[in-house]
Every structure is written in C-alpha cells, then in structure tokens.
Scaffold this active site. Structure first.
Site, PDB file in Angstrom:
ATOM      1  CG  ASP A   1      -1.885   1.146   1.252  1.00 46.47           C
ATOM      2  OD1 ASP A   1      -2.577   1.358   0.243  1.00 46.47           O
ATOM      3  OD2 ASP A   1      -1.953   1.847   2.276  1.00 46.47           O
TER       4      ASP A   1
ATOM      5  NE  ARG B   1       6.949   9.445  -5.257  1.00 49.63           N
ATOM      6  CZ  ARG B   1       6.096   9.078  -4.311  1.00 49.63           C
ATOM      7  NH1 ARG B   1       4.839   9.499  -4.356  1.00 49.63           N
ATOM      8  NH2 ARG B   1       6.476   8.281  -3.325  1.00 49.63           N
TER       9      ARG B   1
ATOM     10  CG  HIS C   1      -7.315   6.960  -0.265  1.00 51.42           C
ATOM     11  ND1 HIS C   1      -7.151   7.383   1.037  1.00 51.42           N
ATOM     12  CD2 HIS C   1      -6.293   7.484  -0.961  1.00 51.42           C
ATOM     13  CE1 HIS C   1      -6.070   8.137   1.117  1.00 51.42           C
ATOM     14  NE2 HIS C   1      -5.529   8.217  -0.082  1.00 51.42           N
TER      15      HIS C   1
END
Length: 406
Positions: free
Chosen positions: A100, A108, A122
């Site tokens: 997670d 990135r 989420h």
C-alpha cells in the site's frame, strides 16, 4: 442509473481531473526514520512494467487471504487456531501495508501518477477497515461479541474522519501517531503475541497480569479491556481532534463556515447508529448465532462505498456525497429489529428471516459495489487515456529514448 444512485461521473467531474494534485503530510517519526528507508529498499525489485494499481490490488489480496483463513480455521473468532495462523495474519497485514505504501513510489518511478491511483488506493484501504477488524478480532479471540463490533467502529470512524478531512483541506494528513503507521504496527505486534502465547492471553485479568502493584479498580478487567481503552483514548485525543482542527483552519483560510461541514457526518452517524440498534435489539440473533462476520462484511462494503465516494468527490472536485442508498437496508434492519419493542408485537425478524435478510443485503451491496467500481474505473481510464492494471509499452520515439529504455 442503478439502485437509485447515479453511477456515472458527469463531464464537469471528469474535466476537473486535470486540476487534481496529490498532497500529503506524514509527521510520524517511525514513518520518516524507519519505514521510509525500508520502503525505498523494498521498491527496487518491483519491475517497471508493473502498474501501481496492480501492486495495490496484490497488497489487498493478502488481506483477503487472511480473511479466508479466519473463515476456514477460526469461524467463531475465538479459536485458538494454530500458531502459524496468527503469524500469517501479521505477515499478511504487514505485506498489505508495504504494498500500500510502495504503489505511490512505483507511480513516480514509472511516471504513471493519476487521480485513479489515489481512488484505487483509498478504496482498498476503506474496505480493509472492516476486513482487518474481522481478522484482528480472530487474532485476539474476541468472538462474535460487542468487542468485535466496537473494534469495527474503531477502525471505520477514524478513516471516515480522515477522508472527510482530506476532502475539506485537500491534504491527506497523518499526525505524529496515526493509524496507517503506529496503528498497523500495533496490530501486527498483537497478532504475533497471539501466535506466541495464544489468543487467550488477551483475556488475562489485569490484577493477575500486574500483580500486587495493580490498583483495586482494575479488578475484573482484562488485557483486552486495556487495549481497547488505549485505542479509544488515542482516537479521541489524537486522531479526531487533529482532523477537526485542520478542517477548522482550512475553513478559516477559505472564509467558509466550519459548522456547515458538520452535517457531512450524517451518513456515518446513520451507519453507526443503525448498526448498533440492530445488534443491540433483544430480537436480533446476529451475535448469538455467530453471524457477525457476515454482518461486518456487509456493513464493511457499505462503508467502503461511503468512504470511496468521498475520495471520488475529492479528486473530481464535486459536491460532498451526503448519502448512499446502500444504507437503507441497514436502517430498515435496525427498524425491523426494534419495532417489537416499541409496539409490543411479535418479532418480525426471526433468526431465520434475519439471516436471509442479512445474506440478501450482502449480495446486494457486493454486486452494487463491484458494478459501481467498474463503471468509475472505466470512466477514469477512458478520460485520462490510461490503463488501470497495466502500463502500456511505450515505443521509443528516438534513438536516445531507445537507449534510455534499454
């Protein structure tokens, strides 16, 4: 239109995706000085072709494995089970947390950051609130009891408040002590202790545990009571006040009314109160007949829908979602369970009827959630021209690009 709710994002919401900017603050010393170096090391073996959302989904799979082990080996949530089960719970939860946390790093690394990543991440976290509570209940031998029900509230309430805070402030704020870091580490330690000493350890009387130094008022209380008192204190004194304060400050800066944001907690209030009234009715057999796992799974999906809709509204910059139709069966269940008390009539929800009603409710919310999630993900992918679980292979546009890829 499905189940009286719009499942499609409007053009305005989709166009607002280009305004999305992820912002977070994590003040936890453990996160900064211990987890960050660990995660920077762990991310290296993951191949660049692996999509961040696929990492998130794989992490969520560890929680599903934990849940499956509970259902198969400790369905009464008491046990005791084999020691390896509790160790596997800790390992699964830790791997979930690791995956997670590295999905953002992978995004990135691969240049694939997008609002879908936050929504997907989420969304899994929201579902884990209830699934994790079930596993934790089994790890502590809480059984189908009010302890398990209270633990469900202790995991969902802070998450809901934090999600509301992010919607209002635009920033995911994690304080010096927070659930995703210290809370998760504590849960893993509890599971490991259960693997070593057995879940019955948590039923040890405090007076017996601390010996002659224990004050008389702890007589009759157990380590479980102490653990719940500690978690509740941390939630009420650290997590919730910080969230409300941050929203208050954001409202002041933006010259908005803080009081106007408080009705946005109505849906969670209906969720929590309805669940309590249903379970507390003398005519409900959910706890007595050991159907709490089914109840927690059902209401957990409902909570996942509530929390994920808030994140969806956050990334699309649309109005706060005040309600979900999936709460209606929960409210109806609470009413049916308590009508005999008010009107002095025979029970409407007999144990058999209540079970089939709850089972039907579970099927309804599961299908509705999956249907809604697929629609939303498809809309995101279509508008942003991305893939959810796959990074398309990029053809080199020049010799320099080819050299860089190889």
């Amino acid at each position: 239109m499905l189940f009286f709710e719009s499942d499609y994002i409007g053009e305005v919401g989709l166009s607002n995706l280009k305004l999305y900017r992820y912002a977070s603050v994590d003040k936890s010393p453990i996160s900064k000085y211990i987890l960050k170096p660990y995660l920077d090391l762990v991310i290296e073996p993951f191949p660049l072709w692996m999509a961040p959302n696929l990492i998130t989904l794989c992490g969520f799979g560890f929680i599903l494995i934990n849940l499956t082990c509970v259902i198969i080996f400790i369905p009464d949530l008491v046990g005791p089970g084999a020691a390896w089960l509790y160790f596997s719970f800790a390992l699964g939860l830790w791997l979930y947390s690791t995956f997670d946390n590295i999905d953002g790093r992978q995004a990135r690394r691969t240049g694939t950051s997008s609002p879908l990543g936050e929504l997907f991440d989420h969304g899994c976290d929201a579902l884990n609130c209830s699934l994790g509570a079930i596993v934790q209940s089994a790890a502590m031998g809480l059984g189908h009891s009010w302890y398990s029900a209270f633990l469900l509230v202790l995991t969902t309430a802070p998450f809901y408040i934090s999600t509301w805070e992010e919607y209002q402030t635009g920033v995911l704020y994690l304080g010096y002590v927070n659930g995703p870091t210290e809370g998760l580490i504590t849960a893993c330690i509890v599971m490991i202790i259960s693997g070593i000493l057995g879940p019955g350890f948590w039923k040890t009387d405090l007076h017996e545990f601390f010996g002659s130094k224990a004050p008389d008022f702890v007589q009759g209380y157990t380590l479980t009571d102490l653990m719940f008192a500690f978690i509740t204190t941390m939630v009420l004194t650290c997590l919730l006040p910080a969230s409300f304060y941050n929203v208050y400050q954001a409202c002041r800066r933006q010259e908005r009314s803080f009081l106007a944001t408080l009705p946005q907690h109505l849906s969670f209030a209906v969720y929590a109160v309805s669940g309590y009234l249903w379970l507390s009715s003398p005519y409900s057999s959910i706890l007595e007949d050991q159907h709490f796992i089914l109840f927690a799974l059902t209401t957990g999906i409902v909570f996942g829908r509530m929390a994920t809709k808030i994140i969806l509204a956050h990334v699309t910059k649309t109005p706060f979602p005040m309600f979900t139709v999936q709460l209606i069966p929960l409210l109806v269940g609470a009413i049916l369970a308590n009508v005999p008390i008010v009107f002095h009539i025979d029970p409407i929800l007999t144990p058999k009827i209540e079970y089939y009603y709850l089972l039907s409710y579970f099927v309804f919310v599961l299908i509705a959630y999956i249907y809604w999630a697929v629609i939303v993900i498809r809309q995101f992918c279509s508008y942003l021209k991305i893939r959810c679980l796959h990074i398309p292979h990029r053809q080199p546009e020049s010799e320099d690009d080819e050299a860089e890829i190889s």
